[in-house]
Design an enzyme around this catalytic site. Structure first.
Site, PDB file in Angstrom:
ATOM      1  N   LYS A  56       0.842  -1.200   0.000  1.00  0.00           N
ATOM      2  CA  LYS A  56       0.000   0.000   0.000  1.00  0.00           C
ATOM      3  C   LYS A  56       0.882   1.256   0.000  1.00  0.00           C
ATOM      4  O   LYS A  56       2.087   1.180   0.265  1.00  0.00           O
ATOM      5  CB  LYS A  56      -0.903  -0.012   1.236  1.00  0.00           C
ATOM      6  CG  LYS A  56      -0.143   0.069   2.571  1.00  0.00           C
ATOM      7  CD  LYS A  56      -1.055  -0.193   3.762  1.00  0.00           C
ATOM      8  CE  LYS A  56      -0.266  -0.135   5.070  1.00  0.00           C
ATOM      9  NZ  LYS A  56      -1.066  -0.613   6.215  1.00  0.00           N
ATOM     10  N   ARG A 107     -11.147   0.074  14.360  1.00  0.00           N
ATOM     11  CA  ARG A 107     -10.926   0.786  13.097  1.00  0.00           C
ATOM     12  C   ARG A 107     -11.794   0.102  12.047  1.00  0.00           C
ATOM     13  O   ARG A 107     -12.996   0.113  12.120  1.00  0.00           O
ATOM     14  CB  ARG A 107      -9.443   0.731  12.693  1.00  0.00           C
ATOM     15  CG  ARG A 107      -8.477   1.244  13.759  1.00  0.00           C
ATOM     16  CD  ARG A 107      -7.088   1.533  13.201  1.00  0.00           C
ATOM     17  NE  ARG A 107      -6.606   0.520  12.258  1.00  0.00           N
ATOM     18  CZ  ARG A 107      -5.387   0.500  11.749  1.00  0.00           C
ATOM     19  NH1 ARG A 107      -4.501   1.420  12.108  1.00  0.00           N
ATOM     20  NH2 ARG A 107      -5.018  -0.428  10.904  1.00  0.00           N
ATOM     21  N   TYR A 117      16.738  29.412   9.800  1.00  0.00           N
ATOM     22  CA  TYR A 117      15.710  30.244  10.413  1.00  0.00           C
ATOM     23  C   TYR A 117      15.728  30.155  11.935  1.00  0.00           C
ATOM     24  O   TYR A 117      15.822  29.072  12.518  1.00  0.00           O
ATOM     25  CB  TYR A 117      14.324  29.809   9.932  1.00  0.00           C
ATOM     26  CG  TYR A 117      14.114  30.004   8.448  1.00  0.00           C
ATOM     27  CD1 TYR A 117      14.237  31.255   7.859  1.00  0.00           C
ATOM     28  CD2 TYR A 117      13.774  28.928   7.644  1.00  0.00           C
ATOM     29  CE1 TYR A 117      14.028  31.428   6.499  1.00  0.00           C
ATOM     30  CE2 TYR A 117      13.560  29.093   6.285  1.00  0.00           C
ATOM     31  CZ  TYR A 117      13.698  30.355   5.715  1.00  0.00           C
ATOM     32  OH  TYR A 117      13.493  30.511   4.378  1.00  0.00           O
ATOM     33  N   MET A 147      12.169  24.337   3.757  1.00  0.00           N
ATOM     34  CA  MET A 147      11.344  23.635   2.768  1.00  0.00           C
ATOM     35  C   MET A 147      12.192  22.885   1.733  1.00  0.00           C
ATOM     36  O   MET A 147      11.830  21.787   1.301  1.00  0.00           O
ATOM     37  CB  MET A 147      10.437  24.641   2.041  1.00  0.00           C
ATOM     38  CG  MET A 147       9.370  23.955   1.185  1.00  0.00           C
ATOM     39  SD  MET A 147       8.345  25.122   0.278  1.00  0.00           S
ATOM     40  CE  MET A 147       7.497  25.982   1.598  1.00  0.00           C
TER      41      MET A 147
HETATM   42  C1  LIG Z   1      -0.363  -1.711   6.811  1.00  0.00           C
HETATM   43  C2  LIG Z   1      -0.991  -2.988   7.247  1.00  0.00           C
HETATM   44  C3  LIG Z   1      -0.220  -4.147   7.478  1.00  0.00           C
HETATM   45  C4  LIG Z   1       1.294  -4.143   7.461  1.00  0.00           C
HETATM   46  O1  LIG Z   1       1.788  -3.629   8.683  1.00  0.00           O
HETATM   47  P1  LIG Z   1       3.356  -3.592   8.981  1.00  0.00           P
HETATM   48  O2  LIG Z   1       3.406  -3.112  10.384  1.00  0.00           O
HETATM   49  O3  LIG Z   1       3.940  -2.616   8.022  1.00  0.00           O
HETATM   50  O4  LIG Z   1       3.889  -4.960   8.794  1.00  0.00           O
HETATM   51  C5  LIG Z   1      -0.874  -5.327   7.737  1.00  0.00           C
HETATM   52  N1  LIG Z   1      -2.224  -5.386   7.812  1.00  0.00           N
HETATM   53  C6  LIG Z   1      -2.991  -4.288   7.625  1.00  0.00           C
HETATM   54  C7  LIG Z   1      -4.470  -4.429   7.721  1.00  0.00           C
HETATM   55  C8  LIG Z   1      -2.412  -3.059   7.347  1.00  0.00           C
HETATM   56  O5  LIG Z   1      -3.179  -1.978   7.187  1.00  0.00           O
END
Ligand SMILES: *Cc1c(COP(=O)(O)O)cnc(C)c1O
Length: 409
Positions: free
Chosen positions: A60, A164, A297, A345
């Site tokens: 992802k 969630r 800065y 930046m």
């Molecule tokens: C992102 C995610 C993972 C992977 O998690 P890691 O900590 O990067 O191994 C696994 N399952 C779900 C549902 C996720 O959203």
């Protein structure tokens, strides 16, 4: 995106990090280098350790910033048999890139149309009865278009305490009944059940695992026969073996970073994992500075001696966390130097700790990369910014030139 070839030749898994990277190409101001061989070798090492019948690698968010398709191919080469993404757009992009391995997507728009997913053979994680209905509707559409019986591949997501995604326990009965009916109608096949743990403590994770097992029993009693049971991401898969089940979903570990917040190398010590991403830039300027000179800065840093200062052309727009100002570390010519003053930046400054550091304009400055090559890790920058390595690698900005070094063996 440029494609470079790594120096060919055999190397044992995990040792390719000792090979130097090719130099920063001429004219390039900021570069992120992705080594797909590292992802492949990390996945192979994790697979050997976790040893689940199936292994899903999560790609992802553009493969945690590494490039989704390149990461996916490397993960499959390392022995993954599943890929995971958050949303269907990501899954379909992988299909368009020619990735035909099983893919699971788990986060959907409230009005999601699942036709393309069913059509592309993407597994849909379903969290609500409404999503189940929408998936069945998509299966009907695909079936009438094709005149066939393509059914949707579904995995039911159970909330076991994270609050969630995933179906809350009170809705499991309705969801299972609906899913079973969809199977009987030939619209869907429930391939798996999944949940996700909080990594709060082993006790909390075990409680979630027990809740999940109860959900599995309830699903079986409802007539479902899910084979892919999975609950563990990298942290749980490494630290709590009983969570491994039929499959683990590994993200961060595949990219060579630690899942353990505040414990940068943590339990990945002892596994030959190496970071697949290097962020670097040529030194853009070197200036002498008298003792007491203010830097960047707000003059949050003043030099403590006569010294020289190097300018690195990377800023918060490129993903350098401003919150790490004054705490980052940069490696130039194999030596580590302190990043000083505020990150701006487009640029930040390092103190070369003396008048004659030997550092010259054009030298390679490595912000983070593989510690085996002397670089700071993304986890170190994360600690400096009070965040996690995940955030460092996924937030690089669009100005950074991307170079992918494809594994050649
Ligand atoms: C992102 C995610 C993972 C992977 O998690 P890691 O900590 O990067 O191994 C696994 N399952 C779900 C549902 C996720 O959203």
């Amino acid at each position: 995106m440029t494609l470079a070839s790594a120096a060919p030749g055999p190397a044992a898994p995990g040792t390719s990090g000792n090979r130097p990277l090719p130099p920063i190409p001429p004219g390039v101001l900021r570069e992120v280098v992705i080594e797909t061989g590292a992802i492949r070798d990390n996945v192979a090492a994790l697979r050997a350790r976790v040893a689940t019948p199936h292994l899903l690698v999560v790609v992802k968010a553009d493969g945690y910033g590494h490039g989704a398709a390149a990461a996916a191919r490397a993960a499959l080469a390392g022995g993954a048999d599943w890929l995971g993404v958050a949303d269907l757009g990501e899954a379909l992009a992988l299909r368009r890139a020619g990735v035909d391995a099983p893919i699971l997507a788990w986060l959907h728009a409230p009005t999601e149309d699942f036709v393309d997913a069913v059509d592309a053979g993407v597994d849909v994680a379903v969290s609500t009865p409404a999503q189940m209905e929408a998936v069945c509707q998509a299966a009907r559409t695909v079936q009438s278009a094709r005149g066939g019986k393509a059914s949707a591949a579904v995995q039911l997501a159970l909330d076991t305490g994270l609050h969630r995604n995933g179906a809350p326990p009170a809705t499991w009965g309705a969801l299972f009944a609906l899913a079973r009916r969809a199977e009987e109608q030939g619209l869907a096949a429930v391939r798996g059940l999944l949940s996700h743990v909080s990594n709060t403590s082993p006790a909390e994770d075990r409680a979630q695992l027990a809740a999940f097992q109860a959900g599995v029993e309830q699903a079986r009693a409802a007539g479902l026969r899910p084979e892919l049971l999975h609950i563990a991401a990298t942290a749980a898969a490494l630290s709590l073996p009983e969570t491994r089940l039929a499959m683990a979903r590994l993200g961060i570990g595949a990219y060579g970073l630690s899942p353990f917040d505040g414990d940068p190398r943590g339990l990945i010590e002892g596994l030959p994992l190496r970071p697949a991403m290097t962020l670097r830039a040529p030194v853009a300027a070197v200036r002498p500075a008298e003792a007491g000179s203010g830097v960047s800065y707000g003059f949050t840093y003043r030099t403590t001696q006569r010294t020289s200062l190097a300018l690195i052309p990377l800023g918060y727009a490129d993903g350098i966390p401003r919150a790490a100002s004054g705490r980052g570390v940069v490696t130039i010519g194999g030596r580590r130097f302190r990043q000083v003053g505020r990150v701006a930046m487009d640029q930040f400054v390092v103190d070369l700790a003396g008048v004659d550091s030997g550092v010259r304009v054009g030298d390679e400055a490595v912000v983070f990369g593989d510690p085996a090559r002397g670089a700071a890790s993304a986890d170190e920058w994360a600690a400096a910014a009070g965040t996690i390595g995940y955030e460092i690698v996924t937030r690089l900005g669009p100005r950074v030139t991307r170079t992918v070094i494809e594994a050649t063996r």
